[in-house]
Design an enzyme around this catalytic site. Structure first.
Site, PDB file in Angstrom:
ATOM      1  N   CYS A 102       0.810  -1.329  -0.164  1.00 50.12           N
ATOM      2  CA  CYS A 102      -0.060   0.155   0.092  1.00 50.12           C
ATOM      3  C   CYS A 102       0.956   1.288   0.011  1.00 50.12           C
ATOM      4  O   CYS A 102       1.427   1.505  -1.201  1.00 50.12           O
ATOM      5  CB  CYS A 102      -0.989  -0.175   1.063  1.00 50.12           C
ATOM      6  SG  CYS A 102      -2.422   1.123   1.045  1.00 50.12           S
ATOM      7  N   HIS A 199      -3.804  -5.927   2.101  1.00 49.48           N
ATOM      8  CA  HIS A 199      -3.577  -5.948   3.566  1.00 49.48           C
ATOM      9  C   HIS A 199      -4.112  -7.114   4.060  1.00 49.48           C
ATOM     10  O   HIS A 199      -4.557  -8.144   3.532  1.00 49.48           O
ATOM     11  CB  HIS A 199      -4.332  -4.813   4.506  1.00 49.48           C
ATOM     12  CG  HIS A 199      -3.784  -3.474   3.932  1.00 49.48           C
ATOM     13  ND1 HIS A 199      -2.468  -2.884   4.535  1.00 49.48           N
ATOM     14  CD2 HIS A 199      -4.360  -2.498   3.203  1.00 49.48           C
ATOM     15  CE1 HIS A 199      -2.493  -1.727   3.885  1.00 49.48           C
ATOM     16  NE2 HIS A 199      -3.411  -1.328   2.995  1.00 49.48           N
TER      17      HIS A 199
END
Length: 247
Positions: A102, A199
């Site tokens: 990310c 994630h």
């Protein structure tokens, strides 16, 4: 509980987490814990390290990990990351295995332009660029990876990342959005760098990626990788549950 092996260690593998104080959101520290355990299962000795802004960068790092963070976290680390950029680029070019998630995926690229127009420069390891948007890409993701098979995770980002010609996607999305809302790509691959928006954290549900990082590190350091016998029971159970979840 401390792990005790009845066998001699095959060697030490040093894992460094970048900026865990500011870039550790949605459970990304779990990736470091998975590597720590799987390194042990493969018969090596893990050494888990961390690097934060203004720390002394440790020597002889075998695997680099980086997590996600808010825009504010990226602003906190940007100057320090730029100072470390040439060294990290050299490590990537030399083949050091890396996993960046990310926010650090974005900053390993050319730049991240926030939705307010602020440009946060990246360090250019990856030929990608990211533009902030008002659209939030959130939910469970399944992608098909030519290297790692079916990859499962969870995305939550408003950055829209596009890949340049010198990188390839980690995989193609079959459920979810991925890098952006247009092309079906998720993540990026360059040399031994794996980048992703997923994630959850990523490695507990995707042991093939964890073992790629460990194998690559061992081969670079010791010339060969002698695998052990990891217990993948919980990983397979997690994958089964994640695959059944709706978007």
């Amino acid at each position: 509980m401390e792990y005790v092996s009845n066998h001699a260690s095959k060697g030490t593998i040093r894992v460094l987490q970048l900026y865990p104080r500011d870039m550790n959101i949605y459970g990304d520290w779990g990736n470091a814990l998975v590597l720590q355990q799987r390194i042990r299962w493969h018969g090596y000795t893990p050494e888990l390290l961390e690097y934060n802004v203004d720390d002394e960068f440790p020597d002889d790092v075998d695997i680099i990990l980086g997590g996600g963070g808010q825009d504010s976290g990226q602003l906190i680390i940007q100057d320090d990351l730029q100072a470390r950029g040439p060294m990290l680029r050299d490590m990537a070019e030399d083949g050091t295995p890396m996993l960046v998630i990310c926010g650090l995926y974005q900053l390993f690229g050319r730049f991240f332009k926030t939705s307010s127009g602020t440009i946060i420069p990246g360090i250019g390891i990856l030929d990608v660029e990211t533009h902030g948007s008002s659209e939030r890409l959130i939910g469970n993701v399944t992608l098909d990876s030519p290297e790692f098979g079916e990859v499962l995770g969870y995305e939550n980002h408003s950055g829209q990342t596009t890949l340049g010609p010198s990188v390839r996607p980690l995989g193609m999305v079959s459920k979810g959005a991925g890098n952006n809302s247009k092309d079906g790509h998720e993540g990026a691959r360059y040399r031994n760098v794996v980048a992703s928006y997923l994630h959850g954290s990523l490695l507990p549900k995707n042991p093939a990626i964890a073992d790629f990082l460990i194998r690559t590190a061992a081969e670079r350091k010791y010339g060969t990788f002698l695998p052990g016998h990891p217990d993948d029971g919980f990983a397979m159970l997690a994958r089964e549950h994640a695959a059944r979840r709706p978007r």
